[in-house]
Motif scaffolding. Structure first.
Motif, short mmCIF file in Angstrom:
data_model
loop_
_atom_site.label_atom_id
_atom_site.label_comp_id
_atom_site.label_asym_id
_atom_site.label_seq_id
_atom_site.Cartn_x
_atom_site.Cartn_y
_atom_site.Cartn_z
N ASP A 60 26.24 -7.75 4.75
CA ASP A 60 27.04 -9.20 5.56
C ASP A 60 28.44 -8.55 4.61
O ASP A 60 29.63 -9.17 4.43
N THR A 61 28.15 -8.15 3.71
CA THR A 61 29.66 -7.46 3.31
C THR A 61 29.89 -6.02 2.85
O THR A 61 30.51 -5.34 2.51
N GLY A 62 28.75 -5.03 2.68
CA GLY A 62 29.22 -3.32 2.97
C GLY A 62 29.23 -3.17 1.31
O GLY A 62 29.24 -1.77 1.34
N VAL A 63 28.95 -3.78 0.06
CA VAL A 63 28.84 -3.68 -1.02
C VAL A 63 27.29 -3.81 -1.68
O VAL A 63 26.77 -5.02 -1.34
N VAL A 64 27.13 -2.03 -2.34
CA VAL A 64 25.46 -3.22 -2.72
C VAL A 64 25.85 -2.92 -4.03
O VAL A 64 26.79 -1.99 -5.01
N PRO A 65 25.19 -3.19 -4.63
CA PRO A 65 25.48 -4.15 -6.09
C PRO A 65 24.99 -2.75 -7.46
O PRO A 65 24.09 -2.75 -6.47
N ALA A 66 25.82 -3.04 -8.05
CA ALA A 66 25.65 -1.66 -9.27
C ALA A 66 23.94 -2.29 -9.72
O ALA A 66 23.57 -1.12 -10.69
N GLY A 124 27.33 -6.84 -9.92
CA GLY A 124 25.61 -6.99 -9.50
C GLY A 124 24.95 -8.18 -9.41
O GLY A 124 25.67 -9.28 -8.88
N VAL A 125 23.48 -8.19 -8.98
CA VAL A 125 23.44 -9.55 -8.91
C VAL A 125 21.17 -9.38 -9.76
O VAL A 125 21.39 -8.93 -10.43
N SER A 126 21.29 -10.68 -10.10
CA SER A 126 19.41 -10.61 -10.88
C SER A 126 18.91 -11.78 -9.84
O SER A 126 19.33 -12.81 -8.78
N ASN A 127 17.49 -11.16 -9.94
CA ASN A 127 16.39 -11.78 -9.44
C ASN A 127 16.40 -11.77 -8.16
O ASN A 127 15.37 -12.64 -7.43
N HIS A 128 17.39 -11.17 -7.31
CA HIS A 128 16.92 -10.53 -5.27
C HIS A 128 16.47 -9.72 -5.43
O HIS A 128 15.77 -8.56 -6.09
N LEU A 129 15.24 -9.75 -4.55
CA LEU A 129 14.37 -9.26 -3.78
C LEU A 129 15.02 -8.42 -2.73
O LEU A 129 16.30 -8.95 -2.06
#
Length: 278
Positions: free
Chosen positions: A152-158, A137-142
């Protein structure tokens, strides 16, 4: 006591209430995490930049708790987003944590001026596929950062781990997450003392009504909103108090009252702004 779990888009479950070690000094981390595990936490959130992964690993190793009963998160720091650095970074974190894999690995900030966050996300996909992290996943992403990495990747963060508390609710990020199957995690869930949250009648009156502390009310608000939350404390009694939030339920009116505490102008934000932090 059973801590509820939510299911991530990766298919893995994550305990909804965990324990964070942000700003826990490295010399205290083993003791603090050991006490958290003794109290009943099974979800530990750390990061490379915290400088305390070693202590987390030592506490886990000495706890005797089976690995499959624990959920461990760590994060990729901003200076390791280029090239194959994310792969080196996760291996270094695993060595310090004394683990073969983490349950969740996050990119810590998008640092948009560097324009490496999408590349970093592609490397996290490789890390997941190599079995070094079960979920990513990610952190602090808007929303603009989230849209870019998915395009870009087709993958959604968990998950997206963001600053979230009653005074700063980031409704645009939450809406994106709900629409795309990403779970929201709250850092700074109690407002970190900047905002006089606990004295506000919406919180204080709910605490009195349920014979709870203001902190318990705010944690309960997060849980009932479906947010994954991990308050931090270095005191065992407070750790236990923060975990003791399953004996009451806020009413719809109480939740609405706390919802109304965000002025909507961003003034409740405590931490850095993701567009400016590079």
């Amino acid at each position: 006591m059973t801590i509820p779990s939510v299911t991530l888009n990766s298919g893995f479950d994550i305990p909804q209430l965990g324990f964070g070690v942000f700003r826990v000094p490295s010399a205290q981390t083993e003791r603090v995490v050991s006490e958290a595990l003794e109290v009943g936490y099974r979800h530990i959130d750390t990061a490379a930049i915290y400088g305390n992964e070693d202590g987390v690993g030592a506490a886990i190793e000495s706890s005797g708790i089976p690995r499959d009963e624990l959920f461990v998160t760590t994060k990729l720091w901003n200076d390791r987003q280029s090239g194959d650095q994310p792969l080196d970074a996760i291996r270094e974190s695993l060595d310090k944590l004394r683990l073969d894999y983490v349950d969740l690995y996050l990119t810590h900030w998008p640092t948009p001026a560097k324009d490496t966050y999408s590349h970093a996300w592609s490397k996290l996909i490789e890390i997941r596929d190599a079995g070094l992290s079960r979920s990513i996943g990610v952190s602090n992403h808007l929303p603009e950062h989230l849209d870019r990495i998915v395009k870009d990747t087709g993958v959604v963060p968990a998950v997206d781990q963001i600053e979230l508390h009653p005074a700063y609710q980031q409704r645009d990020v939450v809406a994106w997450a709900q629409a795309n199957g990403t779970r929201i995690e709250a850092w700074g869930p109690l407002g970190q003392g900047k905002y006089p949250l606990f004295e506000n009648p919406a919180v204080a009156d709910a605490a009195a009504a349920h014979d709870a502390t203001p902190a318990q009310v705010v944690i309960r608000w997060h849980l009932q909103k479906g947010v994954i939350v991990f308050p931090k404390s270095t005191h065992k009694a407070r750790m236990a108090e923060n975990l003791d939030v399953f004996g009451f339920e806020l009413t719809a009116d109480e939740i609405a009252g706390i919802d109304a505490l965000d002025p909507g102008d961003g003034s409740g934000r405590v931490g850095s702004h993701p567009l400016e932090f590079n």
